[in-house]
Design a protein around this motif. Structure first.
Motif, mmCIF file in Angstrom:
data_model
loop_
_atom_site.group_PDB
_atom_site.id
_atom_site.type_symbol
_atom_site.label_atom_id
_atom_site.label_comp_id
_atom_site.label_asym_id
_atom_site.label_seq_id
_atom_site.Cartn_x
_atom_site.Cartn_y
_atom_site.Cartn_z
ATOM 1 N N ALA A 28 0.872 -1.172 0.000
ATOM 2 C CA ALA A 28 0.000 0.000 0.000
ATOM 3 C C ALA A 28 0.909 1.222 0.000
ATOM 4 C CB ALA A 28 -0.895 -0.006 1.234
ATOM 5 N N VAL A 29 0.924 1.942 -1.121
ATOM 6 C CA VAL A 29 1.779 3.123 -1.254
ATOM 7 C C VAL A 29 0.895 4.354 -1.056
ATOM 8 C CG1 VAL A 29 3.401 4.378 -2.717
ATOM 9 C CG2 VAL A 29 3.284 1.870 -2.850
ATOM 10 N N PHE A 30 1.157 5.068 0.027
ATOM 11 C CA PHE A 30 0.344 6.216 0.411
ATOM 12 C C PHE A 30 0.863 7.496 -0.240
ATOM 13 C CE2 PHE A 30 -0.610 3.065 3.530
ATOM 14 C CZ PHE A 30 -1.916 3.315 3.917
ATOM 15 N N PRO A 31 0.003 8.527 -0.330
ATOM 16 C CA PRO A 31 0.492 9.823 -0.808
ATOM 17 C C PRO A 31 1.622 10.321 0.095
ATOM 18 C CG PRO A 31 -1.912 9.815 -0.638
ATOM 19 C CD PRO A 31 -1.424 8.556 0.006
ATOM 20 N N PHE A 32 2.625 10.932 -0.510
ATOM 21 C CA PHE A 32 3.756 11.446 0.260
ATOM 22 C C PHE A 32 3.419 12.815 0.843
ATOM 23 C CE2 PHE A 32 7.503 9.040 -1.908
ATOM 24 C CZ PHE A 32 6.917 7.836 -1.582
ATOM 25 N N LEU A 65 7.787 1.373 -10.538
ATOM 26 C CA LEU A 65 8.993 0.587 -10.285
ATOM 27 C C LEU A 65 8.667 -0.686 -9.507
ATOM 28 C CD1 LEU A 65 11.399 3.524 -9.355
ATOM 29 C CD2 LEU A 65 11.523 2.108 -11.426
ATOM 30 N N MET A 66 7.804 -0.572 -8.518
ATOM 31 C CA MET A 66 7.428 -1.730 -7.715
ATOM 32 C C MET A 66 6.672 -2.759 -8.560
ATOM 33 S SD MET A 66 6.307 0.110 -4.160
ATOM 34 C CE MET A 66 6.471 -1.274 -3.025
ATOM 35 N N ALA A 67 5.744 -2.291 -9.384
ATOM 36 C CA ALA A 67 4.949 -3.199 -10.215
ATOM 37 C C ALA A 67 5.822 -3.892 -11.261
ATOM 38 C CB ALA A 67 3.812 -2.434 -10.878
ATOM 39 N N LYS A 68 6.753 -3.154 -11.861
ATOM 40 C CA LYS A 68 7.654 -3.727 -12.880
ATOM 41 C C LYS A 68 8.550 -4.802 -12.288
ATOM 42 C CE LYS A 68 8.665 0.044 -16.027
ATOM 43 N NZ LYS A 68 9.779 0.863 -16.523
ATOM 44 N N ASP A 69 8.938 -4.625 -11.051
ATOM 45 C CA ASP A 69 9.879 -5.527 -10.399
ATOM 46 C C ASP A 69 9.354 -6.954 -10.304
ATOM 47 O OD1 ASP A 69 10.776 -6.610 -7.415
ATOM 48 O OD2 ASP A 69 12.413 -5.772 -8.610
ATOM 49 N N LYS A 71 8.212 -8.347 -7.617
ATOM 50 C CA LYS A 71 8.185 -8.779 -6.219
ATOM 51 C C LYS A 71 7.036 -8.127 -5.456
ATOM 52 C CE LYS A 71 13.185 -8.842 -5.850
ATOM 53 N NZ LYS A 71 14.279 -8.176 -5.153
ATOM 54 N N TYR A 72 6.489 -7.055 -6.037
ATOM 55 C CA TYR A 72 5.464 -6.277 -5.345
ATOM 56 C C TYR A 72 4.204 -6.163 -6.194
ATOM 57 C CZ TYR A 72 9.366 -4.866 -2.410
ATOM 58 O OH TYR A 72 10.449 -4.878 -1.570
ATOM 59 N N ALA A 73 3.084 -6.193 -5.526
ATOM 60 C CA ALA A 73 1.798 -5.886 -6.138
ATOM 61 C C ALA A 73 1.275 -4.657 -5.399
ATOM 62 C CB ALA A 73 0.836 -7.050 -5.983
ATOM 63 N N VAL A 74 1.066 -3.571 -6.113
ATOM 64 C CA VAL A 74 0.619 -2.322 -5.497
ATOM 65 C C VAL A 74 -0.904 -2.364 -5.345
ATOM 66 C CG1 VAL A 74 0.565 0.187 -5.697
ATOM 67 C CG2 VAL A 74 2.585 -1.076 -6.465
#
Length: 171
Positions: A28-32, A65-69, A71-74
């Protein structure tokens, strides 16, 4: 050479080339958040619209970047927008994003923060917490010497390559 040795010789390069499938980590990537030192003392800070746009830009880049990798599902946090709005800024709540991320089905909660001292000196921090324990799993920071899209993107890409996506050494 017996047939099974020939078979193993032919098969072994294929076995080496096939990557092991690791479990995908749901993120879970939150707004910065942003702190602009030029706004210190203001009752209601008026953030530069370009800085706010760049915050979204680096968050979106991190997600890509996370999705391309692989290893991560956003995780989509859209359904939790009201909870996110109430809880932010995340830099001040000491892990209050974790229950939101957990409810969304994530394994980790990722937050970020830009500290803008001036247009020439900024710092980007990214933090990840385990949603089961709330413990910090990753903390990282990069200096950004300039206030352009490319420099902000360079900062998030650097952190991804050299800090976020690097496994911790075994203890």
């Amino acid at each position: 050479m017996p047939w099974f040795k020939k078979f193993l010789c032919l098969l072994s390069p294929l076995l080496i080339a096939v990557p092991a499938h690791a479990a995908t980590t749901k993120a879970a990537v939150f707004p910065f958040d942003i702190h602009d030192a030029q706004q210190d003392g203001e009752i209601v800070p008026q953030f530069n619209p370009e800085d706010l746009r760049r915050l979204k830009l680096v968050v979106d880049e991190l997600k890509v970047l996370m999705a391309k990798d692989g290893k991560y599902a956003v995780i989509d946090l859209g359904p939790h927008a009201q909870e996110i709005e109430k809880a932010s800024p995340f830099k001040e709540c000491n892990g209050c994003e974790v229950p939101i991320a957990k409810e969304a089905g994530a394994d980790i909660a990722v937050t970020g923060f830009v500290d803008k001292v001036s247009d020439a000196l900024l710092s980007l921090q990214i933090v990840a917490r385990d949603t089961k324990t709330g413990e910090l799993t990753k903390t990282m920071s990069a200096a950004i010497n300039g206030n352009t899209d490319e420099l902000w993107l360079h900062g998030v890409r650097y952190l991804w390559r050299n800090r976020f996506n690097v496994e911790a050494p075994a203890k």
